[in-house]
Design a protein around this motif. Structure first.
Motif, mmCIF file in Angstrom:
data_model
loop_
_atom_site.group_PDB
_atom_site.id
_atom_site.type_symbol
_atom_site.label_atom_id
_atom_site.label_comp_id
_atom_site.label_asym_id
_atom_site.label_seq_id
_atom_site.Cartn_x
_atom_site.Cartn_y
_atom_site.Cartn_z
ATOM 1 N N SER A 30 15.851 16.619 11.576
ATOM 2 C CA SER A 30 15.547 16.653 10.148
ATOM 3 C C SER A 30 16.499 15.751 9.369
ATOM 4 N N GLY A 31 17.787 15.842 9.659
ATOM 5 C CA GLY A 31 18.776 15.008 8.980
ATOM 6 C C GLY A 31 18.565 13.530 9.255
ATOM 7 N N GLU A 81 14.678 8.119 5.355
ATOM 8 C CA GLU A 81 14.004 8.064 4.055
ATOM 9 C C GLU A 81 14.929 7.469 2.994
ATOM 10 N N LEU A 82 16.193 7.845 3.013
ATOM 11 C CA LEU A 82 17.167 7.260 2.070
ATOM 12 C C LEU A 82 17.293 5.757 2.292
ATOM 13 N N ALA A 83 17.395 5.354 3.537
ATOM 14 C CA ALA A 83 17.532 3.933 3.858
ATOM 15 C C ALA A 83 16.312 3.150 3.372
ATOM 16 N N GLN A 84 15.141 3.706 3.568
ATOM 17 C CA GLN A 84 13.923 3.035 3.125
ATOM 18 C C GLN A 84 13.839 2.988 1.607
ATOM 19 N N LEU A 137 17.114 5.090 12.957
ATOM 20 C CA LEU A 137 17.180 3.905 12.098
ATOM 21 C C LEU A 137 16.981 2.625 12.910
ATOM 22 N N LEU A 138 17.585 2.556 14.078
ATOM 23 C CA LEU A 138 17.384 1.389 14.943
ATOM 24 C C LEU A 138 15.909 1.244 15.308
ATOM 25 N N GLN A 139 15.274 2.361 15.612
ATOM 26 C CA GLN A 139 13.859 2.374 15.986
ATOM 27 C C GLN A 139 12.985 1.821 14.854
ATOM 28 N N HIS A 140 13.462 1.999 13.611
ATOM 29 C CA HIS A 140 12.700 1.533 12.445
ATOM 30 C C HIS A 140 13.196 0.180 11.934
ATOM 31 N N GLY A 141 13.980 -0.524 12.740
ATOM 32 C CA GLY A 141 14.353 -1.895 12.412
ATOM 33 C C GLY A 141 15.582 -2.085 11.557
ATOM 34 N N PHE A 142 16.334 -1.026 11.305
ATOM 35 C CA PHE A 142 17.549 -1.164 10.510
ATOM 36 C C PHE A 142 18.716 -1.607 11.393
ATOM 37 N N ALA A 143 19.580 -2.428 10.840
ATOM 38 C CA ALA A 143 20.839 -2.758 11.513
ATOM 39 C C ALA A 143 21.749 -1.542 11.381
ATOM 40 N N VAL A 144 22.368 -1.142 12.473
ATOM 41 C CA VAL A 144 23.308 -0.020 12.465
ATOM 42 C C VAL A 144 24.603 -0.506 13.100
ATOM 43 N N LEU A 145 25.689 -0.314 12.380
ATOM 44 C CA LEU A 145 27.008 -0.728 12.840
ATOM 45 C C LEU A 145 27.928 0.480 12.924
#
Length: 155
Positions: free
Chosen positions: A83-84, A90-93, A134-142
């Motif tokens: 859930s988190g 959702e926040l990132a989008q 987030l990675l699965q949805h194409g976001f860069a994660v560092l």
């Protein structure tokens, strides 16, 4: 815009109610270039809380219902982690985040390493549940280390 683990922004939201303070992150927040969130707290977990680790697979397995996130005492907190993760996504989008800076080793936020599920402080390569989503949805994660290394190269 960055999405930053709230614990890296000085908010005492880690499982042990501790936080980290980094001037560079505080500057991003002050310049309104970053938002913060703790996926575990977004998922409804309390602070402080029992430490938890991914057991029986990877974060992608957790998201697929094939592995669980358990506390040291055996409590199943899988749904809170999922859930988190979705609330962080959702926040990132919504905020058009270009990169997330997440806390390494966390079962939610780890980017390169997480604990191995044995509760013996042994790490293994892998991502946490929110980082994997987030990675699965194409976001860069560092990880924070990757982020600060990148800043040092730019400076």
């Amino acid at each position: 815009m960055y999405l930053i683990s709230a614990c890296l922004a000085g908010k005492p939201v880690r499982y042990d109610a501790k936080a980290y303070h980094y001037d560079a992150i505080q500057q991003l927040i002050a310049q309104q270039l970053a938002i913060t969130a703790c996926p575990e707290m977004l998922g409804g977990l309390a602070c402080p809380r029992e430490p938890a680790e991914i057991c029986g697979g990877s974060a992608l397995d957790v998201l697929a219902g094939k592995a669980r996130v358990l506390t040291r005492q055996g409590g199943d907190v899988t749904q809170a982690f999922i859930s988190g993760a979705y609330k962080a996504l959702e926040l990132a989008q919504r905020h058009q985040v270009t990169a997330a800076v997440f806390k390494e080793n966390s079962p939610s936020c780890g980017r390169n390493f997480i604990y191995d599920g044995s509760f013996r402080a042994a790490k293994q390569p892998g991502a946490g549940v929110a980082a994997a989503l987030l990675l699965q949805h194409g976001f860069a994660v560092l990880s924070e280390q990757d982020f600060f290394a990148r800043l040092a190269l730019q400076g």
